[in-house]
Scaffold this motif. Structure first.
Motif, PDB file in Angstrom:
ATOM      1  N   UNK A 234       1.048  -0.790  -0.024  1.00  0.00           N
ATOM      2  CA  UNK A 234      -0.237  -0.243   0.161  1.00  0.00           C
ATOM      3  C   UNK A 234       0.345   1.385  -0.319  1.00  0.00           C
ATOM      4  N   UNK A 235       2.462   1.052   1.302  1.00  0.00           N
ATOM      5  CA  UNK A 235       2.886   2.370   0.944  1.00  0.00           C
ATOM      6  C   UNK A 235       3.647   2.536  -0.302  1.00  0.00           C
ATOM      7  N   UNK A 236       3.858   1.209  -0.761  1.00  0.00           N
ATOM      8  CA  UNK A 236       4.832   1.360  -2.228  1.00  0.00           C
ATOM      9  C   UNK A 236       3.627   2.449  -3.495  1.00  0.00           C
ATOM     10  N   UNK A 237       2.644   1.874  -3.367  1.00  0.00           N
ATOM     11  CA  UNK A 237       1.533   2.076  -4.396  1.00  0.00           C
ATOM     12  C   UNK A 237       1.143   3.982  -4.203  1.00  0.00           C
ATOM     13  N   UNK A 238       1.180   4.040  -3.082  1.00  0.00           N
ATOM     14  CA  UNK A 238       1.068   5.890  -2.446  1.00  0.00           C
ATOM     15  C   UNK A 238       2.222   6.301  -3.172  1.00  0.00           C
ATOM     16  N   UNK A 239       3.818   6.044  -2.886  1.00  0.00           N
ATOM     17  CA  UNK A 239       5.093   6.221  -3.224  1.00  0.00           C
ATOM     18  C   UNK A 239       4.767   6.521  -4.661  1.00  0.00           C
ATOM     19  N   UNK A 240       4.012   5.932  -5.309  1.00  0.00           N
ATOM     20  CA  UNK A 240       4.318   5.434  -7.572  1.00  0.00           C
ATOM     21  C   UNK A 240       3.917   7.174  -7.685  1.00  0.00           C
ATOM     22  N   UNK A 241       2.771   6.856  -6.579  1.00  0.00           N
ATOM     23  CA  UNK A 241       1.587   8.123  -7.049  1.00  0.00           C
ATOM     24  C   UNK A 241       2.583   9.366  -6.588  1.00  0.00           C
ATOM     25  N   UNK A 242       2.560   9.594  -5.503  1.00  0.00           N
ATOM     26  CA  UNK A 242       3.484  11.089  -5.347  1.00  0.00           C
ATOM     27  C   UNK A 242       5.184  11.236  -6.414  1.00  0.00           C
ATOM     28  N   UNK A 243       5.367  10.359  -6.453  1.00  0.00           N
ATOM     29  CA  UNK A 243       7.333  10.050  -7.701  1.00  0.00           C
ATOM     30  C   UNK A 243       6.329  10.864  -9.249  1.00  0.00           C
ATOM     31  N   UNK A 244       5.026  10.033  -8.895  1.00  0.00           N
ATOM     32  CA  UNK A 244       4.164  10.613 -10.602  1.00  0.00           C
ATOM     33  C   UNK A 244       3.923  12.087 -10.246  1.00  0.00           C
ATOM     34  N   UNK A 245       3.309  12.659  -9.122  1.00  0.00           N
ATOM     35  CA  UNK A 245       2.750  14.196  -9.167  1.00  0.00           C
ATOM     36  C   UNK A 245       4.275  15.045  -9.066  1.00  0.00           C
ATOM     37  N   UNK A 246       5.469  14.464  -8.428  1.00  0.00           N
ATOM     38  CA  UNK A 246       6.365  15.105  -8.109  1.00  0.00           C
ATOM     39  C   UNK A 246       6.687  15.559  -9.788  1.00  0.00           C
ATOM     40  N   UNK A 247       7.039  14.079 -10.744  1.00  0.00           N
ATOM     41  CA  UNK A 247       8.041  14.292 -12.187  1.00  0.00           C
ATOM     42  C   UNK A 247       6.794  15.405 -12.639  1.00  0.00           C
ATOM     43  N   UNK A 248       5.685  15.393 -12.669  1.00  0.00           N
ATOM     44  CA  UNK A 248       5.031  16.282 -13.562  1.00  0.00           C
ATOM     45  C   UNK A 248       5.365  17.824 -12.770  1.00  0.00           C
ATOM     46  N   UNK A 249       4.930  18.060 -11.963  1.00  0.00           N
ATOM     47  CA  UNK A 249       5.428  19.138 -11.392  1.00  0.00           C
ATOM     48  C   UNK A 249       6.079  19.280 -12.459  1.00  0.00           C
ATOM     49  N   UNK A 250       7.611  18.662 -11.786  1.00  0.00           N
ATOM     50  CA  UNK A 250       9.216  19.420 -12.514  1.00  0.00           C
ATOM     51  C   UNK A 250       9.136  19.266 -13.812  1.00  0.00           C
ATOM     52  N   UNK A 251       7.747  18.747 -14.516  1.00  0.00           N
ATOM     53  CA  UNK A 251       7.835  18.899 -16.064  1.00  0.00           C
ATOM     54  C   UNK A 251       8.856  17.568 -16.366  1.00  0.00           C
ATOM     55  N   UNK A 252       9.214  16.457 -15.746  1.00  0.00           N
ATOM     56  CA  UNK A 252       9.682  15.167 -16.752  1.00  0.00           C
ATOM     57  C   UNK A 252       8.277  14.239 -16.854  1.00  0.00           C
ATOM     58  N   UNK A 253       8.200  14.570 -17.814  1.00  0.00           N
ATOM     59  CA  UNK A 253       6.515  13.635 -18.181  1.00  0.00           C
ATOM     60  C   UNK A 253       6.396  12.382 -18.143  1.00  0.00           C
ATOM     61  N   UNK A 254       8.473  12.011 -19.041  1.00  0.00           N
ATOM     62  CA  UNK A 254       8.166  10.457 -19.295  1.00  0.00           C
ATOM     63  C   UNK A 254       9.086   9.559 -17.784  1.00  0.00           C
ATOM     64  N   UNK A 255       9.118  10.085 -16.690  1.00  0.00           N
ATOM     65  CA  UNK A 255       9.371   9.470 -15.696  1.00  0.00           C
ATOM     66  C   UNK A 255       7.310   9.776 -15.106  1.00  0.00           C
ATOM     67  N   UNK A 256       6.472  10.635 -15.233  1.00  0.00           N
ATOM     68  CA  UNK A 256       5.530  10.939 -14.455  1.00  0.00           C
ATOM     69  C   UNK A 256       4.576   9.501 -14.848  1.00  0.00           C
ATOM     70  N   UNK A 257       4.746   9.563 -16.089  1.00  0.00           N
ATOM     71  CA  UNK A 257       4.060   8.736 -17.099  1.00  0.00           C
ATOM     72  C   UNK A 257       3.762   7.356 -15.936  1.00  0.00           C
ATOM     73  N   UNK A 258       5.493   6.872 -16.418  1.00  0.00           N
ATOM     74  CA  UNK A 258       6.333   5.589 -15.990  1.00  0.00           C
ATOM     75  C   UNK A 258       5.806   5.341 -14.443  1.00  0.00           C
ATOM     76  N   UNK A 259       5.582   6.018 -13.533  1.00  0.00           N
ATOM     77  CA  UNK A 259       5.490   5.919 -12.299  1.00  0.00           C
ATOM     78  C   UNK A 259       3.826   6.298 -12.223  1.00  0.00           C
ATOM     79  N   UNK A 260       3.480   6.509 -13.058  1.00  0.00           N
ATOM     80  CA  UNK A 260       1.855   6.515 -13.048  1.00  0.00           C
ATOM     81  C   UNK A 260       1.459   5.476 -13.595  1.00  0.00           C
ATOM     82  N   UNK A 261       1.877   4.629 -14.229  1.00  0.00           N
ATOM     83  CA  UNK A 261       1.927   3.223 -15.010  1.00  0.00           C
ATOM     84  C   UNK A 261       1.869   1.953 -13.630  1.00  0.00           C
ATOM     85  N   UNK A 262       3.103   2.122 -13.521  1.00  0.00           N
ATOM     86  CA  UNK A 262       3.554   1.335 -12.169  1.00  0.00           C
ATOM     87  C   UNK A 262       2.218   1.674 -11.163  1.00  0.00           C
ATOM     88  N   UNK A 263       2.034   3.099 -10.274  1.00  0.00           N
ATOM     89  CA  UNK A 263       0.460   2.855  -9.635  1.00  0.00           C
ATOM     90  C   UNK A 263      -0.312   2.758 -10.039  1.00  0.00           C
TER      91      UNK A 263
END
Length: 740
Positions: A234-263
């Motif tokens: 459950x924590x890992x799942x939340x972590x992937x979503x948080x990381x995706x949000x962070x990378x989207x905010x930082x403009x790194x859409x490719x990594x954001x998409x990857x972590x969103x898919x993992x989530x």
């Protein structure tokens, strides 16, 4: 034939043993039933841990009936908590809220603080899930307080994390960050890796909102690493979503998409497992139903086989009949034992009907007292605002045309307060909670003071009051002068109210003297409207007036004479009257007074007048009060006395304030959201025994006296308070601290 006789013998043997057990094993059965309740609870908890919610529910429902037989409230509180938890896990929020609230009510009565903490936390989880973060936050604060009280460090850390989530949902990022940092500190200290993982991830979520992206990335990645190491899906799942949000905010859409898919992948996997679990529960329910049907089929087949052999059939039929009889008998005995068990536990007396009636009467009395306490609290709180604001406005040089309106408002507030106090006085008299407080006083002077105080009302009705005091009577006595004043104010006040353009005579005579005890008669006579014969029989009943028309014309509550009668009974006196409609009424009271040589004059103190302003400026007062108007009034009174004041709105914040600041006095309201003032004071007393804490309360003090003592309050201030009394209590504690 032999088989039949043998069966009959066994039947009577079993009957005899069962009857004997019923006579001798009642206390054993109590222990057995309690053991069964505990076993059901233990079985239910294990099933909840292994996601067997249906089996857990069956165990808990069995436990409820047994706990009710034993009237074991502590067990009932635990049962309802676990049922509420199951409803929450099965996504039945309304049922969960209802059941958990019921659990808290029972647990607060039994003072099971550990269970209260867990239940408040679970109720907060339910509310947070249905997007009610503000309500959830209040429950989390209560859960944290009770966890701290019982030193439940893991539960306290879990609750702090949930508090942070509630702040996050409310977009209160400042408090969210403080809360998650506290959770991280506690998790590290206690080596709670899963809680540390989610705390770091959520702190990262807050830092994303605040734009601190580097700190956010560091914390989220650390949280994910800990989650992977500990298989915290459950924590890992939340972590992937948080990381995706962070990378989207930082403009790194490719990594954001990857972590969103993992989530999303992990979320789907968790949902699939959850759905399987719910389907399994439904399957288990269906399976139990099928098993019952199959058992019925087996019984039918056995019956059919038995019919094939006539000799065996005869024996079996007799056996079945006897077993049926024994079953019914056992059921009957079990029910009788339950009834007897209830009687033993509740009544403890052969005369059950009388005891039950007594208990019902006591319950009704307690219910009435609780109702009055609640109602008077709700009335006194706004009255505090009315009387406080009116007095402040009158002291602030109002315009001349405003003064009559303010005086009318003050009169209305005082009238309402008198009415409330009358109701409470009646309740205390009926509950035998009024004590006689004897002191030496001048009876003649006391009556003169009462007459002087009522003269304005008498003048308004064009009434003249005449006073006669027996010259042979001494003036000084030892008695309860406050109750004497109440009696006289009520009787003379009534005469004034029901007399227009007339006269009132107050006469005091000696009846007899025995061993220094003067039996004195006081008469209050008027030539007012009088009382009709049919109304005279009910004159001392509560809420009794001559008629509805009289009530509307002359006002009043009809409680005055009932209070007078109760107070005179307490003073071992008697009251009677003589009246004729249209000609007036005379009340006679006879009270024994103990003769005293002299009166003791009380020294008058000018509060705060002589205190140095430098001393006052150093005194910080903490006001704990959730009502905004009451906050404003009390703060204004304190500031007028040159005293500094901090304000908080709940017990949880009060505890935190006292931990980090130095206060001369704490004024603690009792009824507040979250934990009460009593509970907050108990917690403060764990780390600060010397701080003066005053209970600032609108409740009936006598009803809460034991709880006030247990919480170790320094003193009590009733709301609405008289400003002079309020100042005296503050003055006493400030002077004491200065001289210490």
């Amino acid at each position: 034939m032999y088989s039949f006789q043998k069966t009959i013998f066994i039947f009577f043997l079993l009957f005899g043993l069962t009857t004997f057990a019923q006579e001798e094993l009642t206390q054993k059965e109590i222990a057995v039933i309690q053991a069964e309740v505990e076993a059901d609870l233990s079985f239910a908890k294990k099933n909840i841990e292994h996601y067997n919610y249906l089996q857990a529910k069956i165990s808990l429902e069995n436990a409820i009936n047994k706990a009710k037989i034993l009237n074991n409230k502590k067990s009932l509180g635990l049962i309802y908590y676990n049922l509420g938890k199951i409803h929450h896990l099965l996504e039945e929020p309304n049922l969960a809220i209802r059941t958990l609230t019921r659990a808290i009510q029972i647990q607060r009565i039994t003072k099971d603080n550990t269970s209260v903490a867990e239940t408040y936390k679970t109720l907060g989880d339910v509310l947070l899930k249905i997007k009610k973060p503000k309500e959830a936050l209040e429950h989390y604060k209560s859960a944290q307080t009770f966890s701290s009280l019982e030193n439940l460090q893991k539960l306290e850390t879990e609750t702090i994390i949930k508090k942070g989530e509630a702040y996050l949902a409310l977009k209160d990022y400042k408090n969210a960050e403080i809360t998650f940092k506290k959770a991280i500190s506690l998790s590290k200290k206690l080596n709670l890796n899963n809680l540390l993982s989610i705390s770091l991830i959520h702190l990262g979520d807050v830092q994303i909102k605040n734009g601190a992206l580097k700190s956010a990335q560091k914390n989220i990645e650390e949280g994910i690493a800990i989650a992977k190491k500990n298989n915290a899906t459950d924590n890992l799942n939340d972590g992937y979503l948080s990381l995706s949000n962070l990378q989207e905010r930082d403009g790194n859409y490719k990594l954001a998409n990857k972590n969103l898919k993992a989530h999303i992948k992990l979320t789907d996997s968790l949902l699939e497992a959850k759905n399987k679990l719910l389907l399994t529960e439904k399957f288990n329910e269906s399976k139990i139903t099928n098993q019952l049907n199959a058992q019925k089929q087996v019984n039918a087949e056995l019956e059919q086989e038995n019919e094939q052999d006539s000799e065996t059939s005869t024996f079996n039929q007799l056996t079945i009949a006897l077993i049926t009889i024994l079953s019914l008998l056992t059921l009957s005995l079990y029910k009788n034992n339950n009834i007897r068990l209830k009687s033993n536990l509740i009544l403890q007396n052969k005369n059950s009907e009388l005891i039950e009636s007594k208990e019902k009467a006591e319950l009704a009395s307690r219910t009435k007292a609780n109702f009055l306490s609640t109602v008077t609290h709700e009335l006194r709180t706004p009255l505090y605002a009315v009387t406080g604001l009116t007095n402040m406005l009158l002291e602030e040089d109002p315009r001349p045309e405003q003064i009559p309106h303010l005086n009318s408002l003050k009169f209305s507030g005082d009238y309402l307060l008198t009415f409330i106090n009358d109701i409470l006085q009646i309740n205390k008299i009926e509950a035998h909670k009024v004590e006689v407080e004897k002191e030496v006083f001048n009876l003649k002077k006391k009556i003169e003071n009462v007459i002087s105080a009522l003269n304005n009302s008498a003048n308004s009705n064009n009434v003249k009051i005449h006073f006669e005091f027996d010259k042979k009577l001494p003036h000084n006595y030892l008695s309860d002068q406050l109750k004497i004043s109440q009696i006289l104010i009520n009787l003379i006040g009534n005469s004034i109210k029901f007399t227009k353009d007339g006269d009132i005579w107050v006469r005091v005579h000696k009846i007899e003297v025995t061993n220094g005890i003067y039996n004195i008669k006081i008469e209050v006579e008027d030539n007012g409207i009088g009382i009709s014969k049919e109304k005279q029989a009910k004159m001392f009943d509560s809420f009794s007036q001559g008629s509805i028309q009289i009530n509307r014309k002359y006002g009043g509550t009809g409680l005055g004479l009932s209070i007078v009668k109760g107070l005179i009974d307490i003073l071992n006196g008697k009251i009677y009257f003589d009246s004729e409609l249209g000609k007036g009424t005379t009340f006679f009271i006879e009270i024994p007074f103990e003769f005293a040589e002299e009166t003791i004059e009380k020294e008058k103190i000018n509060y705060f007048k002589d205190l140095n302003e430098d001393v006052l400026s150093k005194i910080n007062i903490l006001l704990v009060e959730d009502n905004k108007i009451n906050q404003m009034i009390t703060k204004k009174i304190l500031n007028k006395l040159k005293l500094n004041c901090d304000i908080v709105e709940n017990g949880e914040d009060a505890i935190e304030k006292v931990k980090v600041n130095t206060y001369g006095v704490v004024l603690m309201d009792i009824h507040m959201p979250g934990i009460s003032g009593i509970e907050a004071t108990k917690i403060i007393r764990k780390f600060n025994k010397d701080l003066p804490i005053y209970a600032l309360t609108a409740v009936t003090i006598e009803d809460k006296m034991v709880e006030f003592d247990e919480a170790e309050f320094t003193d009590i201030i009733s709301k609405p308070f008289k400003q002079e009394d309020f100042e005296k209590k503050l003055f006493d504690v400030i002077v004491f601290k200065e001289n210490a």
